[in-house]
Design a protein around this motif. Structure first.
Motif, PDB file in Angstrom:
ATOM      1  N   MET A  70       1.082   9.849   7.679  1.00  0.00           N
ATOM      2  CA  MET A  70       2.456   9.387   7.435  1.00  0.00           C
ATOM      3  C   MET A  70       2.958   8.586   8.646  1.00  0.00           C
ATOM      4  O   MET A  70       3.598   7.543   8.497  1.00  0.00           O
ATOM      5  N   PHE A  71       2.657   9.087   9.836  1.00  0.00           N
ATOM      6  CA  PHE A  71       3.141   8.387  11.032  1.00  0.00           C
ATOM      7  C   PHE A  71       2.332   7.124  11.327  1.00  0.00           C
ATOM      8  O   PHE A  71       2.873   6.178  11.906  1.00  0.00           O
ATOM      9  N   ALA A  72       1.071   7.100  10.924  1.00  0.00           N
ATOM     10  CA  ALA A  72       0.295   5.863  11.101  1.00  0.00           C
ATOM     11  C   ALA A  72       0.901   4.749  10.243  1.00  0.00           C
ATOM     12  O   ALA A  72       1.100   3.618  10.700  1.00  0.00           O
ATOM     13  N   ALA A  73       1.214   5.092   8.986  1.00  0.00           N
ATOM     14  CA  ALA A  73       1.848   4.105   8.099  1.00  0.00           C
ATOM     15  C   ALA A  73       3.197   3.675   8.671  1.00  0.00           C
ATOM     16  O   ALA A  73       3.574   2.498   8.645  1.00  0.00           O
ATOM     17  N   ARG A  74       3.928   4.647   9.221  1.00  0.00           N
ATOM     18  CA  ARG A  74       5.279   4.370   9.771  1.00  0.00           C
ATOM     19  C   ARG A  74       5.202   3.450  10.995  1.00  0.00           C
ATOM     20  O   ARG A  74       6.020   2.531  11.138  1.00  0.00           O
ATOM     21  N   ALA A  75       4.239   3.689  11.860  1.00  0.00           N
ATOM     22  CA  ALA A  75       4.113   2.851  13.066  1.00  0.00           C
ATOM     23  C   ALA A  75       3.900   1.395  12.673  1.00  0.00           C
ATOM     24  O   ALA A  75       4.491   0.474  13.263  1.00  0.00           O
ATOM     25  N   GLN A  76       3.071   1.176  11.648  1.00  0.00           N
ATOM     26  CA  GLN A  76       2.804  -0.198  11.199  1.00  0.00           C
ATOM     27  C   GLN A  76       4.045  -0.823  10.570  1.00  0.00           C
ATOM     28  O   GLN A  76       4.346  -2.003  10.793  1.00  0.00           O
ATOM     29  N   LEU A  77       4.784  -0.005   9.820  1.00  0.00           N
ATOM     30  CA  LEU A  77       5.998  -0.523   9.158  1.00  0.00           C
ATOM     31  C   LEU A  77       7.062  -0.898  10.192  1.00  0.00           C
ATOM     32  O   LEU A  77       7.706  -1.946  10.083  1.00  0.00           O
TER      33      LEU A  77
END
Ligand code: Z5A
Length: 210
Positions: A70-77
Motif C-alpha cells: 500500500m505504501f509503495a503504491a502511495r509513494a509513487q502516487l
C-alpha cells in the motif's frame, strides 16, 4: 501556489464510488478543474500493485507485505501525481489515502500505528489531506450493499470483525482530527450524502472550518 487535497474514506459498501460520481457532477457544474485519482493505484506501478494486492489468488499475503505494498503504491502516487498537481495549484480528489492504511492494516490487521507512521514519513513526506470525507455506516449495512456487487476481492472476503475494527479505527482518527475529517452518515439516501459532502467542500473553498 498550492492546491487542495480532498480524500474519500469508508468501509465496505459505504458508497464512495456513488459519491465520487455525484461530486464529479458538482465540480463540472461549478467549473472547478479537479484531478481524480485513487489508492492503491493512480499510476501505472500503483495500478499493478492494486491488481496484485486485491487478487483473491494471493490469500497468504502477510499483513506487513500488504502494508508495504500500500505504501509503495502511495509513494509513487505522491511523487508522480499528488505533489506535482498540488504544487501547480490544482484541486485533487483521491479515493482513499493514508487513513486507509491506519484503518485496514492498523485496525483491521493489528499492525502498530507507530510502524505505519514510519512508512507514512517515507512515502508521503508529511502530505496530509485538507479535507477527509469519511462515509460511515454499520458494517452489516455496508456488507449487504457490497454483496450486491458480486465477486469479492481478497480484502472484501474478510470476516465481519475485521470490518468492525476498521470502522472503529476510522472513527478514532476522525475524533483525533476533527478539523480535517467530516464524518458523513452513509446510511442516508445518496442525495443527502452528496449534499453533506458538497457542504464540507464548499466550506473548504470558502476557507471556513466544516
Ligand atoms: N486498502 C487498504 O487495505 N489499505 C490502504 O492503504 C488502501 C486501500 C489505500 C480497495 O479499495 C481496497 O483497498 C479496499 C481497502 C484497501 N478493500 N476493501 N474492502 P477501493 O476503495 O477501491 O474499494 P471499495 O472499498 O470496494 O470502494 P468502492 O468501489 O468505492 O465501493 P463502495 O464504497 O462500496 O461504493 P459504491 O460501489 O458506490 O456502493 C456500493 C453499493 O451501495 C452500490 O450498489 C451502490 O449503488 C449502493 N449505494 C451507494 N450509496 C448508497 C446510498 N446512499 N444508499 C443506498 N445504496 C447506496
Amino acid at each position: 501556489m498550492t492546491g487542495r487535497l480532498i480524500t474519500l474514506e469508508g468501509g465496505e459498501g459505504a458508497g464512495k464510488s456513488t459519491l465520487l460520481a455525484g461530486l464529479r457532477g458538482h465540480f463540472d457544474r461549478i467549473g472547478l478543474d479537479v484531478l481524480y485519482t485513487r489508492e492503491p493505484g493512480g499510476t501505472p506501478v500503483g495500478e499493478a500493485i492494486r491488481a496484485l494486492v486485491l487478487d483473491p489468488a494471493h490469500r497468504g499475503i502477510a499483513a506487513e507485505t500488504e502494508l508495504l505494498l500500500m505504501f509503495a503504491a502511495r509513494a509513487q502516487l505522491v511523487c508522480d501525481v499528488l505533489r506535482p498537481a498540488l504544487d501547480a495549484g490544482r484541486w485533487v480528489l483521491c479515493d482513499r489515502f493514508t487513513d486507509a492504511s491506519y484503518a485496514y492494516q492498523g485496525g483491521g490487521r493489528g499492525i502498530d500505528s507507530a510502524r505505519i507512521a514510519e512508512l507514512e514519513r517515507i512515502a508521503t513526506a508529511g502530505l496530509l489531506p485538507d479535507l477527509t470525507l469519511l462515509l460511515d455506516l454499520p458494517v452489516a449495512h455496508g456488507r449487504a450493499r457490497a454483496s450486491r456487487r458480486g465477486d469479492a476481492d481478497r480484502i472484501e472476503s474478510e470476516r465481519d470483525d475485521f470490518f468492525e475494527r476498521i470502522r472503529a479505527a476510522y472513527l478514532a482518527r476522525a475524533r483525533a482530527e476533527p478539523r480535517r475529517f467530516r464524518v458523513i452518515d452513509a446510511s442516508q439516501p445518496a442525495e443527502k450524502v452528496l449534499g453533506s459532502a458538497i457542504d464540507a467542500i464548499e466550506a473548504l473553498r470558502a476557507g471556513k472550518a466544516t
